[in-house]
Motif scaffolding. Structure first.
Motif, PDB file in Angstrom:
ATOM      1  N   ILE A 260      -0.472 -10.698  12.249  1.00 48.93           N
ATOM      2  CA  ILE A 260       0.372 -11.856  12.523  1.00 48.93           C
ATOM      3  C   ILE A 260      -0.442 -13.108  12.245  1.00 48.93           C
ATOM      4  O   ILE A 260      -1.556 -13.268  12.762  1.00 48.93           O
ATOM      5  N   ASN A 261       0.093 -13.999  11.447  1.00 48.69           N
ATOM      6  CA  ASN A 261      -0.596 -15.236  11.112  1.00 48.69           C
ATOM      7  C   ASN A 261       0.104 -16.446  11.729  1.00 48.69           C
ATOM      8  O   ASN A 261       1.330 -16.451  11.903  1.00 48.69           O
ATOM      9  N   ASN A 262      -0.686 -17.456  12.076  1.00 46.88           N
ATOM     10  CA  ASN A 262      -0.189 -18.781  12.495  1.00 46.88           C
ATOM     11  C   ASN A 262       0.521 -18.783  13.836  1.00 46.88           C
ATOM     12  O   ASN A 262       1.177 -19.773  14.182  1.00 46.88           O
ATOM     13  N   LEU A 263       0.389 -17.724  14.616  1.00 43.28           N
ATOM     14  CA  LEU A 263       1.122 -17.651  15.876  1.00 43.28           C
ATOM     15  C   LEU A 263       0.243 -17.114  17.006  1.00 43.28           C
ATOM     16  O   LEU A 263      -0.574 -16.208  16.800  1.00 43.28           O
ATOM     17  N   SER A 264       0.425 -17.661  18.205  1.00 43.43           N
ATOM     18  CA  SER A 264       0.028 -16.982  19.431  1.00 43.43           C
ATOM     19  C   SER A 264       1.197 -16.116  19.862  1.00 43.43           C
ATOM     20  O   SER A 264       2.360 -16.523  19.742  1.00 43.43           O
ATOM     21  N   VAL A 265       0.896 -14.906  20.367  1.00 46.70           N
ATOM     22  CA  VAL A 265       1.950 -13.937  20.659  1.00 46.70           C
ATOM     23  C   VAL A 265       1.775 -13.399  22.072  1.00 46.70           C
ATOM     24  O   VAL A 265       0.667 -13.085  22.510  1.00 46.70           O
ATOM     25  N   ASP A 266       2.912 -13.267  22.767  1.00 45.43           N
ATOM     26  CA  ASP A 266       2.944 -12.741  24.131  1.00 45.43           C
ATOM     27  C   ASP A 266       3.979 -11.623  24.172  1.00 45.43           C
ATOM     28  O   ASP A 266       5.155 -11.844  23.869  1.00 45.43           O
TER      29      ASP A 266
ATOM     30  N   GLY B 144      -8.145 -19.155  16.632  1.00 44.64           N
ATOM     31  CA  GLY B 144      -7.797 -19.783  17.896  1.00 44.64           C
ATOM     32  C   GLY B 144      -6.485 -19.349  18.503  1.00 44.64           C
ATOM     33  O   GLY B 144      -6.149 -19.790  19.615  1.00 44.64           O
ATOM     34  N   LYS B 145      -5.721 -18.516  17.846  1.00 45.74           N
ATOM     35  CA  LYS B 145      -4.439 -18.072  18.403  1.00 45.74           C
ATOM     36  C   LYS B 145      -4.665 -16.972  19.438  1.00 45.74           C
ATOM     37  O   LYS B 145      -5.548 -16.130  19.290  1.00 45.74           O
ATOM     38  N   ALA B 146      -3.837 -16.990  20.497  1.00 43.26           N
ATOM     39  CA  ALA B 146      -4.033 -16.100  21.636  1.00 43.26           C
ATOM     40  C   ALA B 146      -3.063 -14.924  21.597  1.00 43.26           C
ATOM     41  O   ALA B 146      -1.907 -15.065  21.174  1.00 43.26           O
ATOM     42  N   LEU B 147      -3.540 -13.775  22.078  1.00 46.73           N
ATOM     43  CA  LEU B 147      -2.729 -12.566  22.172  1.00 46.73           C
ATOM     44  C   LEU B 147      -2.685 -12.136  23.631  1.00 46.73           C
ATOM     45  O   LEU B 147      -3.720 -11.934  24.266  1.00 46.73           O
ATOM     46  N   THR B 148      -1.461 -11.998  24.175  1.00 44.11           N
ATOM     47  CA  THR B 148      -1.286 -11.646  25.581  1.00 44.11           C
ATOM     48  C   THR B 148      -0.335 -10.466  25.701  1.00 44.11           C
ATOM     49  O   THR B 148       0.745 -10.466  25.108  1.00 44.11           O
ATOM     50  N   PHE B 149      -0.754  -9.469  26.472  1.00 41.80           N
ATOM     51  CA  PHE B 149       0.124  -8.338  26.801  1.00 41.80           C
ATOM     52  C   PHE B 149       0.550  -8.507  28.252  1.00 41.80           C
ATOM     53  O   PHE B 149      -0.190  -8.154  29.174  1.00 41.80           O
ATOM     54  N   ASN B 150       1.752  -9.073  28.439  1.00 41.92           N
ATOM     55  CA  ASN B 150       2.333  -9.210  29.776  1.00 41.92           C
ATOM     56  C   ASN B 150       3.205  -7.996  30.062  1.00 41.92           C
ATOM     57  O   ASN B 150       4.343  -8.113  30.513  1.00 41.92           O
TER      58      ASN B 150
ATOM     59  N   THR C  22      -7.514  -0.783  17.188  1.00 41.34           N
ATOM     60  CA  THR C  22      -8.276  -2.028  17.172  1.00 41.34           C
ATOM     61  C   THR C  22      -7.347  -3.187  17.483  1.00 41.34           C
ATOM     62  O   THR C  22      -6.297  -3.343  16.841  1.00 41.34           O
ATOM     63  N   VAL C  23      -7.709  -3.983  18.484  1.00 45.05           N
ATOM     64  CA  VAL C  23      -6.987  -5.204  18.818  1.00 45.05           C
ATOM     65  C   VAL C  23      -7.909  -6.360  18.469  1.00 45.05           C
ATOM     66  O   VAL C  23      -9.032  -6.438  18.976  1.00 45.05           O
ATOM     67  N   GLN C  24      -7.410  -7.257  17.611  1.00 48.48           N
ATOM     68  CA  GLN C  24      -8.307  -8.253  17.014  1.00 48.48           C
ATOM     69  C   GLN C  24      -7.690  -9.644  17.044  1.00 48.48           C
ATOM     70  O   GLN C  24      -6.505  -9.826  16.769  1.00 48.48           O
ATOM     71  N   SER C  25      -8.510 -10.626  17.378  1.00 53.40           N
ATOM     72  CA  SER C  25      -8.126 -12.025  17.223  1.00 53.40           C
ATOM     73  C   SER C  25      -9.184 -12.731  16.403  1.00 53.40           C
ATOM     74  O   SER C  25     -10.289 -12.219  16.208  1.00 53.40           O
TER      75      SER C  25
END
Length: 398
Positions: free
Chosen positions: A94-100, A121-127, A140-143
Motif C-alpha cells: 500500500i502506497n501513500n496511505l496510513s491504514v487501520d 512515515g505512514k502508520a499501520l494499525t491493527f485494531n 512479514t509486516v513492513q513499514s
C-alpha cells in the motif's frame, strides 16, 4: 456503493462508506480527514488482495482509489464480527496511505502473506485480533519508518509455522495485546525498528532482534515463554524487563543493552533451559531471580551490576559469572551445584553487599569483596574457594 466520477471532500472532513459491495470508477479524496470503508452487514468479511468469496466486501488489490494526505484509511468498523482477509493473492503493498484495520473484539484480521506500507512515515494499525496464516509460514509486516501497532491479540493459525518478521525502519512497534496466547507463534524477528514494546504476554518459538536491527528501546511488560533453542536474543540501546521469562528446549536468554542500561524488575525472574547472558553498556540494574534448569544453562552478568533487591541465582551445575563489578546493599544467594561461581570484578566496592551466600563446586574470587556487617549480615562460601592475587576476601563495614 458506486462512484463513476471523482469525489473530493475538503479539509479535515471524513468519508464514511458502509456498504456490502463497492465499485470505484475514480478516486475518493479527502485532504486531512479519514476514509472509512466497511460492510453494512457486520457479519460479512472484507477482502483486500485476496480471493473474494460470494458475499465478501471486495476492496481490490491495494486501496489505490482512496486518497488522503494527512488522514488514514480505516478498513472495517468497530461492530464488525466478520474477518478482514489480507494478501491471499500474494504480498500486498500500500502506497501513500496510513491504514487501520478495525473490527469488534470478536472479529479478526487474517494475514495470508506479507503486508507492506511503501511510503515513508505512514502508520499501520491493527485494531483487531490478528491471525497469521501465510502458506510457508513466515509473514512479514513492513513499514517505511512508520509506526506499526498491534492493539489486540496476535496468534498463529495452527497450520502454518506462524513466523512473524517485523521491518519498520526507524518506526516504533507496539504489541498491546497478548502474542501467541491462543496459538503459539513460531519465530518472531525484527530486522529493523525504533522502540519496541510488548505490553502483554509473548508465547512463541523464539524472539530475536540482532544488533543490526538498530532497536532503540525495548520494553517487556508481559510474561514471555519460548520453546526453541533460539529463545530470546534481543539487542537494543536500552532494555527494560518487567515480567518473567521462561525458555525450554535449551532456549537461550540473551539481553544486550548495547548503549544504555539493562533494567530487570523484581517481577522479571528468568527460568532458562539455555545459557543466560546479560549485558548493559550503561550497567545492569537488577531485582530479578534467575534459574538455570539444565546443566549447560550458565548465567553471566557481562557488565557492571547493581542489585536493587535481594536476588537468588540457581543453576543445575552451570557456571555463574560476574565479569565486572557487583554492588548493592542487598542479599545475594548463589547456588551453582557442582558448577563454578566466579567474581571477576570488585564486589561491594561502591555499595557493600548485605548477606552473601555462595554454594558451588569452585568459588573464584578474583578481586576484593565488601559486605556490610550491620544487622548480623554474613558471608558464607560452601565449596572450594580460590583467591586471585592480592585479594582481600572480606572487608566488613559500610
Amino acid at each position: 456503493f458506486a462512484n463513476t466520477g471523482a469525489v473530493t471532500v475538503s479539509g479535515a472532513n471524513n468519508i464514511t462508506i458502509f456498504a456490502d459491495s463497492v465499485t470505484h470508477g475514480a478516486a475518493l479524496t479527502t485532504t486531512s480527514g479519514n476514509i472509512q470503508i466497511g460492510p453494512s452487514t457486520i457479519t460479512k468479511n472484507i477482502t483486500l488482495n485476496n480471493v473474494a468469496a460470494a458475499g465478501d466486501l471486495n476492496l481490490g488489490a491495494n486501496l489505490a482509489n482512496y486518497v488522503t494526505t494527512n488522514g488514514k484509511v480505516i478498513v472495517g468498523r468497530d461492530t464488525m464480527t466478520g474477518s478482514i482477509l489480507l494478501a491471499g493473492s500474494g504480498a500486498t503493498t500500500i502506497n501513500n496511505l496510513s491504514v487501520d484495520f478495525l473490527t469488534s473484539s470478536t472479529g479478526q484480521t487474517v494475514l495470508n502473506n506479507n503486508f507492506i506500507l511503501g511510503t515513508a512515515g505512514k502508520a499501520l494499525t491493527f485494531n483487531s485480533a490478528v491471525r497469521l496464516a501465510t502458506t510457508g509460514g513466515t509473514t512479514t509486516v513492513q513499514s517505511n519508518n512508520g509506526l506499526i501497532t498491534f492493539e489486540r491479540a496476535v496468534n498463529a493459525d495452527g497450520v502454518s509455522t506462524g513466523n512473524l518478521t517485523i521491518q519498520a525502519g526507524t518506526g516504533n512497534v507496539a504489541f498491546n495485546g497478548a502474542v501467541g496466547s491462543g496459538v503459539r507463534l513460531g519465530a518472531i524477528s525484527f530486522t529493523s525498528a525504533g522502540s519496541v514494546t510488548f505490553d502483554d504476554s509473548v508465547t512463541a518459538a523464539s524472539l530475536v532482534a540482532a544488533g543490526g536491527a538498530a532497536v532503540t528501546t525495548a520494553i517487556f511488560n508481559g510474561a514471555q515463554n519460548y520453546n526453541a533453542a533460539a529463545g530470546l536474543n534481543f539487542v537494543a540501546d536500552s532494555i527494560t524487563l518487567s515480567a518473567g521469562i521462561t525458555t525450554t528446549a535449551a532456549g537461550v536468554v540473551t539481553l544486550n543493552a548495547d548503549t544504555g542500561s539493562l533494567t530487570i524488575s523484581a517481577a522479571g525472574d528468568i527460568s532458562s533451559n539455555g545459557v543466560v547472558t546479560l549485558t548493559g553498556f550503561g550497567g545492569i540494574i537488577t531485582s530479578g531471580d534467575i534459574t538455570g534448569t539444565a546443566a549447560a544453562a550458565t548465567i553471566t552478568f557481562a557488565s557492571p551490576t547493581t542489585m536493587n533487591a535481594g536476588i537468588a541465582l540457581n543453576t543445575a551445575g552451570g557456571a555463574i559469572n560476574f565479569d565486572s563489578t557487583l554492588n548493592g546493599n542487598q542479599a545475594l544467594t548463589l547456588n551453582a551445584g557442582v558448577g563454578a561461581v566466579t567474581f571477576g570484578g570488585i564486589v561491594g566496592g561502591t555499595q557493600a553487599l548485605a548477606n552473601l551466600d555462595v554454594t558451588a563446586g569452585t568459588i573464584n574470587l578474583n578481586n576484593n569483596l565488601t559486605v556490610d556487617n550491620q544487622g548480623g549480615n554474613t558471608v558464607t562460601f560452601t565449596g572450594a574457594t580460590v583467591l586471585g592475587a592480592n585479594v582481600t576476601p572480606i572487608v566488613t563495614g559500610k
